[in-house]
Design an enzyme around this catalytic site. Structure first.
Site, short mmCIF file in Angstrom:
data_model
loop_
_atom_site.label_atom_id
_atom_site.label_comp_id
_atom_site.label_asym_id
_atom_site.label_seq_id
_atom_site.Cartn_x
_atom_site.Cartn_y
_atom_site.Cartn_z
N SER A 371 0.84 -1.20 0.00
CA SER A 371 0.00 0.00 0.00
C SER A 371 0.87 1.25 0.00
CB SER A 371 -0.91 0.01 1.23
OG SER A 371 -1.81 -1.08 1.19
N GLY A 372 0.41 2.27 -0.73
CA GLY A 372 1.17 3.52 -0.80
C GLY A 372 2.32 3.47 -1.78
N GLY A 374 2.17 3.53 -5.09
CA GLY A 374 1.98 4.37 -6.28
C GLY A 374 1.05 3.76 -7.31
N GLU A 501 -9.24 -3.02 -8.03
CA GLU A 501 -9.67 -4.11 -7.16
C GLU A 501 -11.17 -4.04 -6.93
OE1 GLU A 501 -9.39 -7.08 -6.56
OE2 GLU A 501 -7.52 -7.05 -5.43
#
Length: 576
Positions: A371-372, A374, A501
């Site tokens: 997560s995070g 990009g 997702e």
């Protein structure tokens, strides 16, 4: 539009709205005529008083006064309506300009601006400008004419008493100018605080379920109390200034009236002035006093309008999304190439570093990673919500930034895990954004609903396609909203499909149905997928693993399991 502290920006803004000149001219002329007619009333009243006895009462003077009153009322009514209509048309055009600008501003703008503040600019600030144009400006013009006419007549009637009366002017000015300056600062602060408060309320209400679920009522109550307290303080400061202006003006004017009545009474007793002339003089005096007291409101409103103009111009002068115009191109069977792309939301804080990959027609390209890393930012660049800091994205041999935004985005279907919906009916959500929305037959809507496995639950609603979904689709379940989003994508028949997702937030039963719909939607389309669960992308043609904005691995699922340590850990955790 140039921004400064004078009236030029305000006048330029008003001019840009295509002011209905004929209605404005007739309205102002009517206002002038109303004022001029009003100037005859004291003279006629004076004549009536001087000849006041049952024997010598002139029926013609009474008729003249009645006619003047009726004429003044009719002309005043017409001019008031015309000027109000001009103000309404100007503000409508101004709001239209601002709305057209806002929906073309880039996402970056809304990242920095609270939505409630933007709403306040469109509704409240334009309303301030409208009030100035339709109410205060005509009163100001009429007041000036009334004062000039009344003073001229008074000088003719009795120049000594008039000069005595005019001694109050510098006293009034000495009171009004500093108070007006103070009022301007308070008004500007009140406008800013109102916009901030509106933004806070709108944000809280839009996330009402989060607030309830988090039992954050006490927190939001305190934020509201704080905002209301700030507005109260500004309101009290404004009230204190009005409390000074009103009594001071009243005192000055009453002193003038008392002096004039006293001096006039002596003149009448001496016989150098008739009673009718004194009455006329007093009536003209009132025609001077009332406009002067309204000038305070005009200059206060003018300062508010200048402040509102600055904010309106700031929005109108903001840069539109790049690419409103450009090439119209069919991207069917064209590859997408991302070449050495870097990006930063803020200067000096890069989010993506030299990302490169290619998606061939019909391929499924998946983005995976912590997560995070990009992944969503890469999607935002592909959608052209933002421009790369460096590098280029090409479709075929053409940079996507050479294409018009409408051409590019109309060929992309986007299905996110947030399953966003607009308030309205299922039909309106399916056709949202399509130029031919009203002409799409129901047969086609039911066809795409069936392709997305959404026809079953839609048929269960008594209103079918005309069922209201509520704000952000709250009347539907997550799986139902997602299937309507997929049906919308089928209806658009996109060349490129982007999925963030899309089944992440669904229960297992809904997930199976939605996944089947997505699989059907992906057939024959170039597809980009953000994967939080590797089970959804094991069959991808290419998986791009992104860590801290950098691509650290590219390949099939099997290739990455063999060659990429962190991907292998993800696979072992999720797939075994």
């Amino acid at each position: 539009m140039e921004k400064n502290n004078g009236l030029k920006p305000f006048l330029t803004l008003i001019k840009s709205t295509n002011v209905p000149k004929l209605a404005l001219t007739i309205g102002l002329i009517g206002s002038v005529i109303t004022t001029l007619i009003g100037l005859t009333i004291p003279m006629l009243t004076g004549e009536l008083v001087d000849g006041f006895s049952l024997e010598s009462l002139s029926i013609w003077i009474i008729i003249a006064i009645v006619v003047v009153f009726i004429l003044q009322a009719v002309v005043d009514g017409v001019s008031t309506y015309l000027l109000a209509a001009v103000g309404q048309r100007i503000v409508a055009r101004m709001r239209e300009m601002m709305w057209n600008k806002m929906i073309r501003l880039p996402v970056r703008y809304f990242d920095k601006q609270a939505s409630g503040e933007s709403v306040s600019r469109v509704v409240n600030d334009t309303g301030i400008v409208k009030d100035l144009i339709s109410q205060h400006f005509p009163q100001f013009i009429g007041g000036i004419i009334s004062i000039i006419g009344a003073v001229t007549i008074l000088l003719i009637l009795d120049w000594k008493m008039t000069l005595m009366m005019l001694l109050a002017v510098p006293i009034t000015a000495a009171i009004m100018i500093p108070l007006g300056t103070k009022m301007a600062k308070v008004s500007k602060g009140l406008q800013d605080e109102t916009a901030t408060f509106s933004g806070m309320i709108q944000h809280t209400i839009s996330e009402i379920r989060l607030m309830k679920a988090s039992t954050a009522e006490s927190v939001e109550k305190q934020k509201g109390v704080t905002g209301i307290g700030k507005l109260l303080r500004f309101g009290l400061r404004e009230a204190r200034i009005f409390a000074l202006i009103g009594p001071l003006m009243y005192t000055v004017m009453m002193l003038v009236i008392v002096v004039i009545i006293g001096y006039g009474g002596i003149r009448v007793a001496e016989g150098s002035m008739t009673t009718g002339s004194l009455v006329a003089f007093l009536l003209y005096l009132f025609q001077i006093i009332f406009p002067i007291t309204s000038f305070a409101m005009f200059f206060t409103q003018l300062q508010k309008a200048k402040g509102a103009t600055e904010r309106i111009i700031t929005i109108l002068d903001s840069d539109d999304e790049a690419g409103q115009k450009g090439i119209e191109m069919d991207i069917t069977d064209k590859s997408i190439e991302v070449s050495d792309v870097s990006f930063a939301y803020e200067d000096g804080e890069p989010v993506l570093h030299h990302v490169s990959f290619q998606a061939n027609p019909g391929e499924m390209i998946a983005f995976a990673g912590p997560s995070g890393g990009g992944k969503s930012t890469m999607f935002a660049l592909l959608e052209r919500y933002y421009e790369p800091t460096t590098g280029e994205i090409r479709v075929g041999n053409t940079s996507i930034h050479q294409l018009s935004l409408a051409s590019w985005r109309s060929q992309i279907g986007y299905v996110s895990q947030e399953n966003a919906m607009m308030a309205g009916t299922i039909r309106e959500n399916l056709t949202y954004g399509l130029p031919e929305a009203e002409s799409i037959p129901d047969d086609r809507l039911w066809e795409v609903a069936k392709m997305a496995y959404a026809d079953g639950f839609i048929q269960e609603f008594s209103n079918g396609m005309d069922t209201e979904v509520g704000e952000r689709g709250v009347k539907l379940s997550g799986g139902q909203r997602q299937r309507i989003n997929i049906a919308r994508a089928f209806l658009r028949n996109p060349k490129i499909l982007m999925m963030d997702e899309a089944t992440a937030s669904l229960d297992s039963q809904s997930e199976g149905i939605v996944q089947a719909a997505l699989t059907r939607l992906m057939e024959g389309r170039t597809t980009f997928v953000i994967a939080h669960r590797l089970s959804t992308i094991v069959d991808a043609d290419k998986i791009i693993f992104i860590e801290k904005g950098t691509v650290t691995g590219v390949g099939t699922h099997q290739e990455l399991v063999e060659n990429h340590e962190l991907y292998r850990e993800f696979a072992e955790q999720q797939l075994t």
